[in-house]
Scaffold this motif. Structure first.
Motif, PDB file in Angstrom:
ATOM      1  N   UNK A   1     -76.928  81.683 -63.173  1.00  0.00           N
ATOM      2  CA  UNK A   1     -77.037  80.259 -63.485  1.00  0.00           C
ATOM      3  C   UNK A   1     -75.644  79.709 -63.736  1.00  0.00           C
ATOM      4  N   UNK A   2     -75.376  78.514 -63.218  1.00  0.00           N
ATOM      5  CA  UNK A   2     -74.109  77.862 -63.508  1.00  0.00           C
ATOM      6  C   UNK A   2     -74.302  76.374 -63.677  1.00  0.00           C
ATOM      7  N   UNK A   3     -73.599  75.807 -64.650  1.00  0.00           N
ATOM      8  CA  UNK A   3     -73.650  74.369 -64.913  1.00  0.00           C
ATOM      9  C   UNK A   3     -72.297  73.745 -64.600  1.00  0.00           C
ATOM     10  N   UNK A   4     -72.307  72.646 -63.852  1.00  0.00           N
ATOM     11  CA  UNK A   4     -71.122  71.850 -63.548  1.00  0.00           C
ATOM     12  C   UNK A   4     -70.061  72.724 -62.876  1.00  0.00           C
ATOM     13  N   UNK A   5     -68.918  72.957 -63.542  1.00  0.00           N
ATOM     14  CA  UNK A   5     -67.923  73.844 -62.946  1.00  0.00           C
ATOM     15  C   UNK A   5     -68.483  75.222 -62.664  1.00  0.00           C
ATOM     16  N   UNK A   6     -69.381  75.695 -63.541  1.00  0.00           N
ATOM     17  CA  UNK A   6     -70.043  76.971 -63.318  1.00  0.00           C
ATOM     18  C   UNK A   6     -70.965  76.949 -62.118  1.00  0.00           C
ATOM     19  N   UNK A   7     -71.520  75.775 -61.795  1.00  0.00           N
ATOM     20  CA  UNK A   7     -72.365  75.635 -60.608  1.00  0.00           C
ATOM     21  C   UNK A   7     -71.523  75.683 -59.336  1.00  0.00           C
ATOM     22  N   UNK A   8     -70.300  75.159 -59.421  1.00  0.00           N
ATOM     23  CA  UNK A   8     -69.399  75.308 -58.279  1.00  0.00           C
ATOM     24  C   UNK A   8     -69.144  76.795 -58.024  1.00  0.00           C
ATOM     25  N   UNK A   9     -68.833  77.522 -59.086  1.00  0.00           N
ATOM     26  CA  UNK A   9     -68.649  78.967 -58.950  1.00  0.00           C
ATOM     27  C   UNK A   9     -69.900  79.622 -58.380  1.00  0.00           C
ATOM     28  N   UNK A  10     -71.075  79.275 -58.907  1.00  0.00           N
ATOM     29  CA  UNK A  10     -72.309  79.985 -58.576  1.00  0.00           C
ATOM     30  C   UNK A  10     -72.665  79.861 -57.107  1.00  0.00           C
ATOM     31  N   UNK A  11     -72.563  78.648 -56.534  1.00  0.00           N
ATOM     32  CA  UNK A  11     -73.021  78.532 -55.146  1.00  0.00           C
ATOM     33  C   UNK A  11     -71.995  79.125 -54.178  1.00  0.00           C
ATOM     34  N   UNK A  12     -70.731  79.138 -54.556  1.00  0.00           N
ATOM     35  CA  UNK A  12     -69.732  79.805 -53.713  1.00  0.00           C
ATOM     36  C   UNK A  12     -69.851  81.326 -53.834  1.00  0.00           C
ATOM     37  N   UNK A  13     -70.192  81.801 -55.014  1.00  0.00           N
ATOM     38  CA  UNK A  13     -70.451  83.227 -55.192  1.00  0.00           C
ATOM     39  C   UNK A  13     -71.619  83.657 -54.309  1.00  0.00           C
TER      40      UNK A  13
END
Length: 268
Positions: free
Chosen positions: A126-138
């Motif tokens: 799970x990633x929120x905001x900047x973490x969501x950018x990381x998550x979908x690229x991961x």
């Protein structure tokens, strides 16, 4: 301030957290919530902070889900502990001249797996905001390591597009991160996209932002474009615009919980 800090987590969040450090890059570490209930095989849920770097409160929010499903919540901190952060945006793009954040996460999962007896080969993300950018690229670079991913309100998105260079598209992933896009593996990962229905403020992403505007001018538009892009590539995706919500962690995390619960329970 762009991101609102998460509140104190729900029931179960008062339990002490455990900490660990990367062996690959000791500048980075994690906090983890270990469920009190015993389980035959503990799954691992990785939750990635936003640009506020509040990994502790992000971890604590998912404590109740951990207790319910018998999984370890692992919250990496993509900033050097106790020091000024020279690379506040680097983690969003997996790698920079400062660190290889995707490899750091895989190392933290390995370290936690050894210490806490939780899953190491595949995990939930799970990633929120900047973490969501990381998550979908991961997801694009390491799909074989994921069971499911919940992507909540990324500011900028990377479309699956072999004609556009990373990180606008997916051309050149192998040269950048060592793995080319493996679409069949991406297709097997359960994907959730979340954004607040009021998160319509134009998003300014700094230098090079015009390269990302082809996906839309704000988070709502960009996530809709990402949904259409995923569907065109045969990726099954759950997409939700949470009513009455802006760019706020808590309601989006709450919307992620049922999705993650279903995915975790399905492995039992």
């Amino acid at each position: 301030m762009e991101e609102q800090p998460p509140p104190a987590g729900p029931e179960g969040s008062c339990q002490p957290l455990t900490a660990g450090w990367s062996r690959l890059d000791p500048r980075f570490g994690y906090l983890a919530h270990i469920p009190r209930t015993a389980a035959r095989s503990l799954q691992t849920l990785v939750v990635v902070h936003g640009s506020d770097f509040r990994h502790e409160v992000t971890c604590r929010y998912f404590a109740a889900l951990a207790e319910e499903t018998g999984c370890v919540v692992l919250a990496p901190l993509f900033a050097p502990a106790g020091a000024a952060n020279p690379d506040p945006n680097g983690f969003k793009f997996l790698r920079s001249s400062h660190a290889e954040y995707d490899r750091v996460l895989l190392d933290l999962v390995e370290v936690a797996g050894e210490r806490l007896a939780c899953a190491r080969e595949r995990f939930f993300l799970f990633g929120f905001s900047g973490g969501a950018q990381f998550a979908h690229r991961f997801l694009y670079v390491h799909p074989t390591r994921l069971h499911a991913v919940s992507i909540a309100a990324p500011g900028m998105v990377t479309l699956i597009d072999p004609a556009r260079p990373a990180w606008v598209g997916t051309q050149g992933l192998g040269a950048l991160c060592g793995n080319d896009l493996d679409l069949p593996q991406v297709q097997r990962v359960a994907v959730q996209l979340l954004v607040g229905s009021e998160d319509a403020k134009p998003h300014v992403g700094g230098a090079g932002r015009e390269l990302y505007d082809h996906a839309g001018g704000n988070r709502i538009e960009r996530l809709r474009t990402l949904r259409t892009n995923y569907q065109a590539y045969g990726i099954s995706v759950s997409h939700r615009e949470v009513p009455g919500t802006g760019h706020d962690f808590e309601p989006l995390a709450a919307a992620a919980v049922p999705f993650l619960r279903r995915q975790i329970i399905a492995l039992r």
